[in-house]
Write a protein that holds these residues in place. Structure first.
Motif, short mmCIF file in Angstrom:
data_model
loop_
_atom_site.label_atom_id
_atom_site.label_comp_id
_atom_site.label_asym_id
_atom_site.label_seq_id
_atom_site.Cartn_x
_atom_site.Cartn_y
_atom_site.Cartn_z
N MET A 1 -8.24 -1.39 -9.45
CA MET A 1 -6.78 -1.35 -9.61
C MET A 1 -6.23 -0.12 -8.93
SD MET A 1 -4.57 -1.25 -13.16
CE MET A 1 -5.27 -2.81 -13.70
N LYS A 2 -5.14 -0.30 -8.20
CA LYS A 2 -4.59 0.84 -7.51
C LYS A 2 -3.93 1.81 -8.49
CE LYS A 2 -0.27 -1.59 -6.43
NZ LYS A 2 0.57 -2.08 -5.35
N ALA A 3 -3.72 3.05 -8.03
CA ALA A 3 -3.21 4.09 -8.91
C ALA A 3 -1.76 3.82 -9.28
CB ALA A 3 -3.31 5.44 -8.21
N TRP A 4 -1.42 4.11 -10.54
CA TRP A 4 -0.07 4.01 -11.06
C TRP A 4 0.23 5.26 -11.86
CZ3 TRP A 4 2.87 -0.34 -10.07
CH2 TRP A 4 2.18 -1.44 -9.58
N SER A 5 1.52 5.53 -12.10
CA SER A 5 1.86 6.56 -13.07
C SER A 5 1.36 6.13 -14.43
CB SER A 5 3.38 6.76 -13.13
OG SER A 5 3.99 5.63 -13.71
N SER A 6 1.14 7.08 -15.34
CA SER A 6 0.55 6.74 -16.64
C SER A 6 1.41 5.77 -17.42
CB SER A 6 0.32 8.01 -17.46
OG SER A 6 1.54 8.71 -17.65
N THR A 7 2.73 5.92 -17.35
CA THR A 7 3.61 5.04 -18.11
C THR A 7 3.54 3.62 -17.57
OG1 THR A 7 5.12 6.82 -18.63
CG2 THR A 7 5.99 4.59 -18.80
N VAL A 8 3.69 3.47 -16.26
CA VAL A 8 3.67 2.13 -15.68
C VAL A 8 2.29 1.51 -15.81
CG1 VAL A 8 4.02 0.78 -13.58
CG2 VAL A 8 5.57 2.66 -14.15
N ALA A 9 1.26 2.31 -15.69
CA ALA A 9 -0.09 1.78 -15.87
C ALA A 9 -0.26 1.23 -17.27
CB ALA A 9 -1.12 2.87 -15.60
N PRO A 158 9.81 -6.73 -4.50
CA PRO A 158 10.53 -5.47 -4.34
C PRO A 158 9.94 -4.37 -5.22
CG PRO A 158 12.05 -7.30 -4.64
CD PRO A 158 10.68 -7.82 -4.95
N PRO A 159 10.23 -3.11 -4.91
CA PRO A 159 9.63 -1.98 -5.64
C PRO A 159 9.91 -2.00 -7.14
CG PRO A 159 10.63 -1.20 -3.61
CD PRO A 159 11.02 -2.64 -3.74
N ALA A 160 11.04 -2.55 -7.57
CA ALA A 160 11.37 -2.54 -8.99
C ALA A 160 10.68 -3.64 -9.77
CB ALA A 160 12.88 -2.65 -9.19
N VAL A 161 10.24 -4.70 -9.09
CA VAL A 161 9.74 -5.88 -9.79
C VAL A 161 8.31 -5.67 -10.28
CG1 VAL A 161 9.14 -8.33 -9.54
CG2 VAL A 161 11.27 -7.45 -8.57
N MET A 162 8.08 -5.99 -11.55
CA MET A 162 6.75 -5.97 -12.16
C MET A 162 6.39 -7.42 -12.46
SD MET A 162 5.57 -3.69 -15.43
CE MET A 162 5.83 -2.14 -14.55
N PRO A 163 5.84 -8.16 -11.49
CA PRO A 163 5.74 -9.62 -11.60
C PRO A 163 4.78 -10.07 -12.69
CG PRO A 163 4.51 -8.85 -9.71
CD PRO A 163 5.25 -7.66 -10.24
N SER A 178 10.09 -10.37 -14.20
CA SER A 178 9.69 -8.97 -14.12
C SER A 178 9.63 -8.43 -15.55
CB SER A 178 10.68 -8.17 -13.28
OG SER A 178 10.24 -6.84 -13.10
N PHE A 179 8.43 -8.22 -16.05
CA PHE A 179 8.23 -7.79 -17.44
C PHE A 179 8.90 -6.44 -17.69
CE2 PHE A 179 5.92 -5.83 -20.91
CZ PHE A 179 5.59 -6.86 -21.76
N GLY A 180 8.78 -5.56 -16.72
CA GLY A 180 9.42 -4.26 -16.77
C GLY A 180 10.00 -3.93 -15.42
N ILE A 181 10.41 -2.69 -15.25
CA ILE A 181 10.94 -2.23 -13.98
C ILE A 181 10.05 -1.09 -13.50
CG2 ILE A 181 12.92 -1.19 -12.82
CD1 ILE A 181 14.69 -2.61 -14.89
N ARG A 182 9.36 -1.32 -12.40
CA ARG A 182 8.36 -0.34 -11.96
C ARG A 182 8.96 1.01 -11.62
NH1 ARG A 182 4.86 -2.23 -7.24
NH2 ARG A 182 6.51 -3.70 -6.69
N THR A 183 10.24 1.04 -11.27
CA THR A 183 10.89 2.29 -10.90
C THR A 183 11.51 3.02 -12.09
OG1 THR A 183 12.86 1.00 -10.35
CG2 THR A 183 11.36 1.56 -8.54
N ASP A 184 11.38 2.46 -13.30
CA ASP A 184 11.93 3.06 -14.51
C ASP A 184 10.80 3.67 -15.33
OD1 ASP A 184 13.13 3.76 -16.90
OD2 ASP A 184 13.89 1.74 -17.35
N ALA A 185 10.78 4.98 -15.46
CA ALA A 185 9.71 5.67 -16.18
C ALA A 185 9.69 5.34 -17.67
CB ALA A 185 9.84 7.18 -15.99
N GLN A 186 10.80 4.82 -18.20
CA GLN A 186 10.89 4.49 -19.63
C GLN A 186 10.71 3.00 -19.91
OE1 GLN A 186 11.20 6.98 -21.97
NE2 GLN A 186 10.96 8.27 -20.13
#
Length: 354
Positions: A1-9, A158-163, A178-186
């Protein structure tokens, strides 16, 4: 799995549900008092019964993801085996912006859907998180003894979409939750608390991506489109509702159906036109804990919803066990309900009481 921020991961563990600990496949999984099983299928998170055939196809999300892809199951015998798509063919012209076929070990199917064509030729769409966030498109050829999958293109999200889930629309293209928004840390905290965290995106040939109006819900998960393309059905994993939205109408209309103590996951249509919704009957914390276990043991439910009246009929209400739990998808196969899970090595088969 590619690297993600801890929240998005952390959110990806839930929204794509790829992270159950790896374990050897179950070599023998006898029936119990409630169910029979299809064995040796790791994390069959989504299921589709291929129309007018004896075949079921399942997404194959595994850890490590290099083992991912699809499973084919012969519904008459229950025999299952991995299927390797042919990635060597050229991409179709409508996917000209696709950078090319995924490389070796760069594909694992999450949400899946079929666009049926004439005769034995269809298209299959699959959400992919491995190597890239994309929708991968395959020709599904049913003309031979065994179904064949031939890659024909991709669409990068797109960058925001979490498919999470995908469904074709009659006019061409498809919609994706999109379950969440990948560009939103919260976004993870919002989803777990039942707050607004996701939406539905639509891709159309020549037009690209757009957000579907009125689809900002909590942890958008499953998706289905009415046959006439005028209504969209979306499950909110976070708010525990089925949302029904008009598609292509201005202003849009919206109805919400309460689903009770259920975090709803995938949606599948039955042969009689109802919508089957499977999901986990537990707290977000309990469901999240399944990501560190070889088999999720939380309870689950399967509901049947009339798409017109929106009446809800409970079909299954199971406590979960060491054998099976954490349901994420359900389909009708004859007089049985087949249930997949995001964390486990089986598909459960429940015979409906007559």
């Amino acid at each position: 799995m590619k690297a993600w921020s801890s929240t998005v991961a952390a959110l990806l563990w839930i929204c794509s549900l790829t992270g159950a600990a790896s374990a050897a496949g179950v070599s023998d999984c006898p029936s119990d008092e409630r169910a029979t099983y299809v064995c040796n299928v790791r994390n069959a998170e989504d299921l589709v019964a291929i129309r007018d055939s004896a075949w079921v196809i399942a997404g194959r999300l595994t850890d490590p993801p290099t083992q991912g892809g699809f499973y084919l199951i012969d519904a008459s015998s229950g025999a299952a085996s991995p299927v390797a798509p042919d990635f060597k063919g050229p991409k179709a012209s409508i996917y000209s912006e696709c950078p090319g076929a995924p490389g070796k070990d760069e594909f694992a199917a999450h949400g899946i859907a079929i666009r049926y064509g004439a005769g034995s030729k269809h298209e299959l769409y699959a959400v992919n998180h491995n190597g890239r966030e994309s929708i991968e498109i395959f020709d599904l050829d049913m003309s031979a003894r065994r179904p064949a999958l031939i890659w024909k293109g991709c669409v990068l999200v797109p960058p925001a979409v979490m498919p999470n889930s995908v469904a074709p629309v009659p006019s061409g293209g498809f919609v994706v939750t999109s379950f969440g928004i990948r560009t939103d840390a919260q976004t993870y905290q919002k989803a777990m608390a039942g707050g607004i965290s996701g939406f539905v995106a639509k891709w159309a040939p020549g037009a690209g991506w757009s957000e579907v109006a009125g689809t900002q819900f909590s942890a958008n998960n499953g998706v289905a489109v009415s046959e006439d393309g005028k209504r969209l059905f979306v499950t909110g994993w976070g708010d525990r509702k089925l949302h029904v939205i008009s598609l292509g109408e201005i202003p849009y209309t919206h109805q919400a159906v309460e689903l009770g103590a259920l975090h709803p996951d995938n949606i599948r249509a039955t042969p009689d036109g109802r919508l089957l919704i499977a999901g986990q009957a537990a707290t977000p914390a309990e469901i999240f804990a399944c990501t560190s276990l070889p088999t999720c043991e939380v309870g689950f439910k399967v509901l049947a919803v009339d798409p017109r009246s929106l009446s809800v009929e409970p079909l299954l209400d199971e406590s979960g066990s060491r054998a099976f739990g954490g349901a994420s998808a359900a389909i009708m196969v004859g007089n049985e309900v087949w249930v997949g899970t995001f964390s486990g090595s089986r598909i459960a088969r429940y015979r409906l009481r007559e």
